[in-house]
Motif scaffolding. Sequence first.
Motif, PDB file in Angstrom:
ATOM      1  N   ARG B  77       0.840  -1.194   0.000  1.00 18.25           N
ATOM      2  CA  ARG B  77       0.000   0.000   0.000  1.00 18.25           C
ATOM      3  C   ARG B  77       0.882   1.255   0.000  1.00 18.25           C
ATOM      4  O   ARG B  77       0.629   2.209  -0.732  1.00 18.25           O
ATOM      5  N   GLN B  79       3.975   1.395  -1.043  1.00 18.98           N
ATOM      6  CA  GLN B  79       4.688   1.473  -2.329  1.00 18.98           C
ATOM      7  C   GLN B  79       3.844   2.212  -3.364  1.00 18.98           C
ATOM      8  O   GLN B  79       4.355   3.028  -4.118  1.00 18.98           O
ATOM      9  N   THR B  80       2.559   1.915  -3.390  1.00 22.95           N
ATOM     10  CA  THR B  80       1.710   2.596  -4.377  1.00 22.95           C
ATOM     11  C   THR B  80       1.504   4.058  -3.977  1.00 22.95           C
ATOM     12  O   THR B  80       1.478   4.937  -4.826  1.00 22.95           O
ATOM     13  N   ARG B  81       1.399   4.320  -2.673  1.00 21.28           N
ATOM     14  CA  ARG B  81       1.268   5.708  -2.210  1.00 21.28           C
ATOM     15  C   ARG B  81       2.526   6.499  -2.550  1.00 21.28           C
ATOM     16  O   ARG B  81       2.465   7.637  -2.998  1.00 21.28           O
ATOM     17  N   GLU B  84       2.656   7.216  -6.260  1.00 21.89           N
ATOM     18  CA  GLU B  84       1.759   8.289  -6.705  1.00 21.89           C
ATOM     19  C   GLU B  84       2.377   9.664  -6.465  1.00 21.89           C
ATOM     20  O   GLU B  84       2.193  10.580  -7.254  1.00 21.89           O
ATOM     21  N   ARG B  88       8.638   8.460 -10.861  1.00 19.60           N
ATOM     22  CA  ARG B  88       8.968   7.051 -11.032  1.00 19.60           C
ATOM     23  C   ARG B  88       9.990   6.926 -12.163  1.00 19.60           C
ATOM     24  O   ARG B  88       9.693   7.254 -13.296  1.00 19.60           O
ATOM     25  N   ALA B  96       6.085  -1.598 -15.118  1.00 22.03           N
ATOM     26  CA  ALA B  96       4.662  -1.555 -14.765  1.00 22.03           C
ATOM     27  C   ALA B  96       3.847  -1.991 -15.973  1.00 22.03           C
ATOM     28  O   ALA B  96       2.732  -2.498 -15.860  1.00 22.03           O
ATOM     29  N   LEU B 203       1.295  -2.945 -10.038  1.00 17.42           N
ATOM     30  CA  LEU B 203       1.130  -2.726  -8.603  1.00 17.42           C
ATOM     31  C   LEU B 203       2.494  -2.702  -7.916  1.00 17.42           C
ATOM     32  O   LEU B 203       2.796  -1.803  -7.130  1.00 17.42           O
ATOM     33  N   GLY B 206       4.449   0.420  -8.267  1.00 13.30           N
ATOM     34  CA  GLY B 206       3.860   1.629  -7.693  1.00 13.30           C
ATOM     35  C   GLY B 206       2.873   2.349  -8.599  1.00 13.30           C
ATOM     36  O   GLY B 206       2.661   3.545  -8.441  1.00 13.30           O
ATOM     37  N   ASP B 207       2.280   1.636  -9.558  1.00 16.38           N
ATOM     38  CA  ASP B 207       1.347   2.282 -10.471  1.00 16.38           C
ATOM     39  C   ASP B 207      -0.054   1.693 -10.305  1.00 16.38           C
ATOM     40  O   ASP B 207      -0.497   0.841 -11.067  1.00 16.38           O
ATOM     41  N   MET B 208      -0.738   2.172  -9.296  1.00 19.97           N
ATOM     42  CA  MET B 208      -2.055   1.663  -8.951  1.00 19.97           C
ATOM     43  C   MET B 208      -3.053   1.844 -10.089  1.00 19.97           C
ATOM     44  O   MET B 208      -3.886   0.979 -10.352  1.00 19.97           O
TER      45      MET B 208
END
Lengths: 396, 399
Positions: B77, B79-81, B84, B88, B96, B203, B206-208
């Motif tokens: 969680r 990592q994705t935050r 964002e 990147r 990704a 994911l 880090g690219d939700m």
Amino acid sequence: MNAIYDVVIIGGGMSGMMAAAALAKNGRKVAVISKGDPVCCFSTGCIDLLADGDDPLKGIASLPDNHPYHLVGEDAIAHSLDLFQGIMSEGGMPYVGDVHANRRVLTSLGRCKSTCLVPETMEFSDFDSDEYIHVISFYKMKDFYPQYITSRYTNAGYSVFDPGVITTAGIAEKFENRPFLEAFISWVQGLDIPEGRIAMPAVLGRNLVGDVYHQISAGCGRKIFEIPTLPPSMPGLRLFGGLKKALLQKGVNLYWGKGIYSVEKLGNRIEAVTLASSGRATRVEGRAFILATGSFVSGGLQASMDTVTETVFDLPAYLPGARETWFNDDFFAAGHEIEKAGIRVDSSFRPVDTEIENLYVCGSILAFSEVMKYRCGHGMAIATGVAAANACGGLV
Amino acid sequence: MGFDFQHCIRCTVCVANCPVFKVDPAFPGPKQSGPDAERFRSDDEASIDRWVRLCSQCKRCDVACPYSVHPAQIILREQTRYGEGHFRPLPYRLFANTYWLGALGSLIAPVINILTPRTFVKRVLNVFGISTSIPFPQYRFHSMNRSWRWKGRRRSRKKVVFFYGCFINYNRPDIGRGVRDLLASLGVRVVIPRQVCCGLPALGNGDMETARKFARKNARILAGYIDKGYEVVYTCTSCGLSLTQDYPGILGVPDGKKISENTYNLHEYILELMEEGYIEPTFEPLHRKIAYHIPCHLRALGIGYPAARLFEKIPGLEVHILEDNCCGLAGSYGFKKKHGETSAKLGSDAARAIKAIGPDIMMSDCGACKMQLGYFSGIPALDPSEILRQSLKVTDSGT
């Protein structure tokens, strides 16, 4: 649908794993379910049978009548420890010791603890007080201070080696690569340590500990021993790893990382358990079940304000009395009443006061085991695990 | 997720199980980057935990934790935050989109396969932060989405949708076609609809947003088949984990729960067919010594080791299970230059354990494990379904 497993063991700690090993050795098809890695990973790796007194096996006779050791009997306890030692030797992590003699192991606080079987890396830990002990510590290693030891023994000294990392796991990993090991050995050789024994925190590798230990011993020409550390404890992890490896070799199936979600019963028999999952539940079916989920720490038992419950099958749990009698006023006193809580079993390790026919219980979840008071944790786990396996081996 | 992290008793068993922590002193380990740091995180504040990117998402900590804290989920969680709120770098953006990378690679396969081993190409890749310490996988033009899209009797009682995943699709479609033929030979109707990446690489990088896009698309397709009485079968254990855990979980995909409940590992599915009595296959003996490297994500699925259970039925087969090592590649993790050293160390550790057994072949369910460990051990790396096909005498149709 055909029953897939002869025996399904719930709990992947010492007791459950030893039960699995004993059953698999006799050709049974076994599954072990565990919601995570067991508490033996945090242990010193030593096998306490009964810490007080010189002869732990003889000492068992003096335990209260309802202690689970009495259900196993002296001969069977000795046999179960033989089985354990055999398994660990096959896995390249032999244990030494005698069931009729307790021995001392130096701890990282400088005190000695009393135990029965120890990994070979601690064989020489039981030293004479007039013998010189040289502690080798690691630069900035967490939670290990050689001064705790040297301040207690006048005939002791220490040196510090810089491995470049500061954690137990990190140093242990370094020892498994040859150039590092050789550099370490030649550093020790250059130290000019007086005649005596060399002690080191238990970081001499993880899976390859045997090789690392023997090479350092040979390279230094001294008796070397490891001192168990705070978690993460390498000897505890090796113990767990060694047993798990043995189970995999014997064809035991492991279901790791998920707890039990539900239990299926048919009449008086447990048919299957399903594992907790975010989707479709995995169903594990067996002819007999062994409950080895441990006590409060491991989550086998759960206490609320006024009662104690068993978490998987909701078996009736023995309660030592009303809540005000659970705890001793002296926190460090040997034995609080609550340690007696657990599942009462008959002579074949089946829970009493329940209709279920194909369920057996072993390990520290057993009532009256009081492992903290008698310091008999791993020994009790091994003995009752193998005994429960033998009891249900007749059924399936 | 909620307050699971509060259950952490700081026992450090997650740390003891963390492969990255073992070899990379810069990573504070799952306890500190997971439950410990979680106390200080707030949705109102930007993520500053740069080191969460060092986690490879092998999920060994999730499996080890006896208190169901799930450190890897907490880190994922974050990592994705973090992804964002921060720039990147190129490798993160590329990996990704493994799916599009694969599509391109497959389309120009002959060219790219000649280019990637070249020194000057490697140098260029290194400049952009991509590691070339193990060879890039070869791409195949005849991918899964250019193969037959169905097989087996239309009226069969057992019907499955095969979710093949990017690695099989673009790099090893022969394994995918083999799985299709294997299932059909067992009397199962197999359909292979158009599908996209499961979303796990996005994911993990880090690219939700991209992950959700992929997942929603798959979910629509798969849920449609499930409603028509099909079940979903996967072989890639990382895709499987994504479908069963992330779709209903962190990705919050509509129908995620439905997909999760109707999705099977290939070997788990075959075992179930046998247990139901739908099939009684005859296993021909195979005299081989196999080192079976268990992928971390198969462990994380919590379904046991179904392929190993099937192999018990093959006479003559000697299977050694190795489950204590992570291969270190972890999808695209090891292809990033800054993780190259960590990945190589873990890879050679795992390969050493394999070689110690002295096997004829090594085997793993995961494409990344096969790539990494096949390279480091120098031992041929097979998929469990390939062994199964040999024992069940399923011939390769090649289309």
